[in-house]
Design an enzyme around this catalytic site. Structure first.
Site, short mmCIF file in Angstrom:
data_model
loop_
_atom_site.label_atom_id
_atom_site.label_comp_id
_atom_site.label_asym_id
_atom_site.label_seq_id
_atom_site.Cartn_x
_atom_site.Cartn_y
_atom_site.Cartn_z
N ALA A 66 -23.01 -31.89 0.98
CA ALA A 66 -24.47 -31.43 0.82
C ALA A 66 -24.40 -29.80 0.97
O ALA A 66 -23.39 -29.35 1.12
CB ALA A 66 -24.78 -31.94 2.47
N GLY A 109 -20.46 -35.07 1.36
CA GLY A 109 -21.50 -35.98 0.75
C GLY A 109 -21.07 -36.39 -0.61
O GLY A 109 -21.82 -37.43 -1.10
N GLU A 112 -19.04 -38.94 -0.30
CA GLU A 112 -19.74 -40.13 0.19
C GLU A 112 -20.56 -40.84 -0.66
O GLU A 112 -20.77 -42.01 -0.91
CB GLU A 112 -20.61 -39.56 1.41
CG GLU A 112 -19.67 -39.36 2.75
CD GLU A 112 -20.45 -38.57 3.67
OE1 GLU A 112 -20.94 -37.55 3.40
OE2 GLU A 112 -20.48 -39.01 4.97
N GLU A 132 -15.98 -31.81 6.76
CA GLU A 132 -16.97 -31.49 7.48
C GLU A 132 -16.64 -30.80 8.75
O GLU A 132 -17.41 -30.07 9.50
CB GLU A 132 -17.99 -32.66 7.96
CG GLU A 132 -18.80 -33.16 6.65
CD GLU A 132 -18.25 -33.88 5.66
OE1 GLU A 132 -17.20 -34.17 5.65
OE2 GLU A 132 -18.90 -34.68 4.97
N1 CAA Z 1 -22.83 -26.24 -0.61
C1 CAA Z 1 -23.33 -25.05 -0.87
N2 CAA Z 1 -22.81 -24.38 -1.91
C2 CAA Z 1 -21.49 -24.65 -2.15
C3 CAA Z 1 -21.02 -25.78 -1.66
C4 CAA Z 1 -21.51 -26.47 -0.78
N3 CAA Z 1 -21.32 -27.69 -0.19
N4 CAA Z 1 -19.76 -26.03 -2.28
C5 CAA Z 1 -19.50 -24.84 -3.01
N5 CAA Z 1 -20.45 -24.04 -2.96
C6 CAA Z 1 -20.84 -22.66 -3.50
C7 CAA Z 1 -19.89 -21.46 -2.95
O1 CAA Z 1 -20.90 -21.18 -2.05
C8 CAA Z 1 -20.06 -20.73 -4.23
O2 CAA Z 1 -21.08 -20.06 -4.42
P1 CAA Z 1 -21.05 -18.54 -4.66
O3 CAA Z 1 -20.51 -18.41 -6.04
O4 CAA Z 1 -22.82 -18.48 -4.75
O5 CAA Z 1 -20.65 -17.78 -3.59
C9 CAA Z 1 -19.63 -21.74 -5.42
O6 CAA Z 1 -20.09 -22.94 -5.03
C10 CAA Z 1 -18.03 -21.70 -5.70
O7 CAA Z 1 -17.47 -22.00 -4.37
P2 CAA Z 1 -16.14 -21.44 -4.09
O8 CAA Z 1 -16.18 -19.97 -4.29
O9 CAA Z 1 -15.91 -21.61 -2.83
O10 CAA Z 1 -15.16 -22.13 -4.94
P3 CAA Z 1 -13.64 -22.32 -4.74
O11 CAA Z 1 -13.10 -22.85 -6.03
O12 CAA Z 1 -12.78 -21.52 -4.17
O13 CAA Z 1 -13.72 -23.73 -3.93
C11 CAA Z 1 -14.43 -26.00 -2.70
C12 CAA Z 1 -14.43 -24.79 -4.07
C13 CAA Z 1 -13.12 -26.37 -2.65
C14 CAA Z 1 -15.06 -27.04 -3.27
C15 CAA Z 1 -15.23 -25.07 -1.76
O14 CAA Z 1 -16.28 -24.44 -2.53
C16 CAA Z 1 -15.45 -25.75 -0.55
O15 CAA Z 1 -14.97 -26.12 0.28
N6 CAA Z 1 -16.95 -26.25 -0.71
C17 CAA Z 1 -17.37 -26.91 0.74
C18 CAA Z 1 -17.10 -28.24 0.68
C19 CAA Z 1 -17.61 -28.77 2.08
O16 CAA Z 1 -17.13 -28.28 3.23
N7 CAA Z 1 -18.59 -30.08 1.77
C20 CAA Z 1 -19.23 -30.69 2.90
C21 CAA Z 1 -20.56 -30.24 3.11
S1 CAA Z 1 -21.24 -30.98 4.51
C22 CAA Z 1 -21.58 -32.47 3.96
O17 CAA Z 1 -21.37 -32.97 3.02
C23 CAA Z 1 -22.47 -33.30 5.21
C24 CAA Z 1 -22.54 -34.72 4.83
O18 CAA Z 1 -21.81 -35.49 5.28
C25 CAA Z 1 -23.61 -35.21 4.09
#
Ligand code: CAA
Length: 258
Positions: A66, A109, A112, A132
């Site tokens: 998400a 998500g 999921e 999460e």
């Molecule tokens: N939401 C919004 N933006 C996201 C994102 C997310 N879930 N995941 C990545 N991005 C964005 C980052 O903010 C970044 O944007 P900027 O360049 O503008 O800063 C860009 O994508 C690249 O991300 P990283 O710089 O972090 O890239 P990385 O290669 O170092 O890491 C990653 C990649 C491991 C996917 C890391 O981005 C990450 O851990 N993302 C979050 C994953 C997460 O926590 N997901 C769960 C979300 S909550 C959910 O999903 C609830 C549900 O059950 C429905």
């Protein structure tokens, strides 16, 4: 197809392909993307020329979950009234088979979403996780439920409570993915699998999907009774007559979907 800004759609024969397309945000599933994805799925589901659907991202990321930016200031009421999570139920309600073609990250998500599909083809670089817990929340779109039903309690606990990421090879070992292929092949492999499925008898296909899903939701006695009823029902279709006649005449069947 409708006009979409966060997904791309293509038709390959009888297969509808949906590419998640917010590469700069790692295909984070914001509310626009989820609305467009469910609208495109509904369009393919209603299209008689489509027999199966593939959802994919890009080589680096399927979807990173998400959209954290969109959710960060939300209240419980915002989350409830937005209907965001309910959109996953619309994906679950799609009657045609859906295959997720996953390469790179499938997180939160995104994982999921892949688990809401009916089959998963993974590239060797696929990585699955429910991170999460790092955000002070838990999975909200089936991650604690579908994952546990597939991999069992102990692995699910580690994934959900301690952000253990699963490699493609581990996901295959735990029964989470149908096959793991080199990154150059994962989308073609998913499209070929979808094409084979799309050629099959349409009504039997729909009933088969329903019946397999039923197994996760009922007791064995109820599930067997349900299976028997829909098995009998298929003898009312032209496709059953055609399928059996074609077998006896040693020719390929011509399905009418009736
Ligand atoms: N939401 C919004 N933006 C996201 C994102 C997310 N879930 N995941 C990545 N991005 C964005 C980052 O903010 C970044 O944007 P900027 O360049 O503008 O800063 C860009 O994508 C690249 O991300 P990283 O710089 O972090 O890239 P990385 O290669 O170092 O890491 C990653 C990649 C491991 C996917 C890391 O981005 C990450 O851990 N993302 C979050 C994953 C997460 O926590 N997901 C769960 C979300 S909550 C959910 O999903 C609830 C549900 O059950 C429905």
């Amino acid at each position: 197809m409708g006009e979409y800004t966060t997904i791309l759609t293509e038709t390959h024969g009888k297969v509808g392909l949906i590419r998640l397309n917010r590469p700069r945000a790692y295909n984070a599933l914001n509310s626009t993307l989820m609305r467009e994805l469910t609208a495109a799925l509904a369009e393919y589901d209603a299209d008689p020329n489509i027999g199966a659907i593939v959802i994919t991202g890009n080589e680096k990321v399927f979807a990173a979950g998400a959209d954290i930016k969109e959710m960060s200031e939300a209240t419980p009421v915002d989350m409830l009234t937005s209907g965001y999570i309910d959109l996953f139920d619309r994906i679950r309600a799609v009657r045609k088979p859906i295959i997720a073609a996953v390469s790179g990250w499938a997180l939160g998500g995104g994982f999921e979403l892949a688990m809401t599909c009916d089959m998963i083809v993974a590239s060797e670089t696929a990585k699955f996780g429910q991170p999460e817990i790092n955000l002070g929340i838990i999975p909200g779109a089936g991650g604690t439920q579908r994952l546990t039903r597939t991999v069992g309690k102990y692995i699910a606990m580690e994934v959900v409570l301690n952000d253990r990421k699963l490699t493609a090879e581990e996901a295959a070992r735990f029964g989470l993915v149908n096959r793991v292929v080199p990154v150059e092949r994962y989308l073609d492999e998913a499209l070929e699998l979808a094409q084979q499925i799309a050629e099959r008898a349409p009504i039997a296909l729909q009933i088969a999907k329903e019946a397999v899903n039923k197994a996760l939701e009922t007791s064995l006695t109820e599930g067997l009774a349900y299976e028997r009823r829909v098995f009998y029902l298929l003898f009312a279709t032209e496709d059953q007559k055609e399928g059996m006649k074609a077998f006896l005449e040693k020719r390929p069947p011509q399905w009418s979907g009736k």
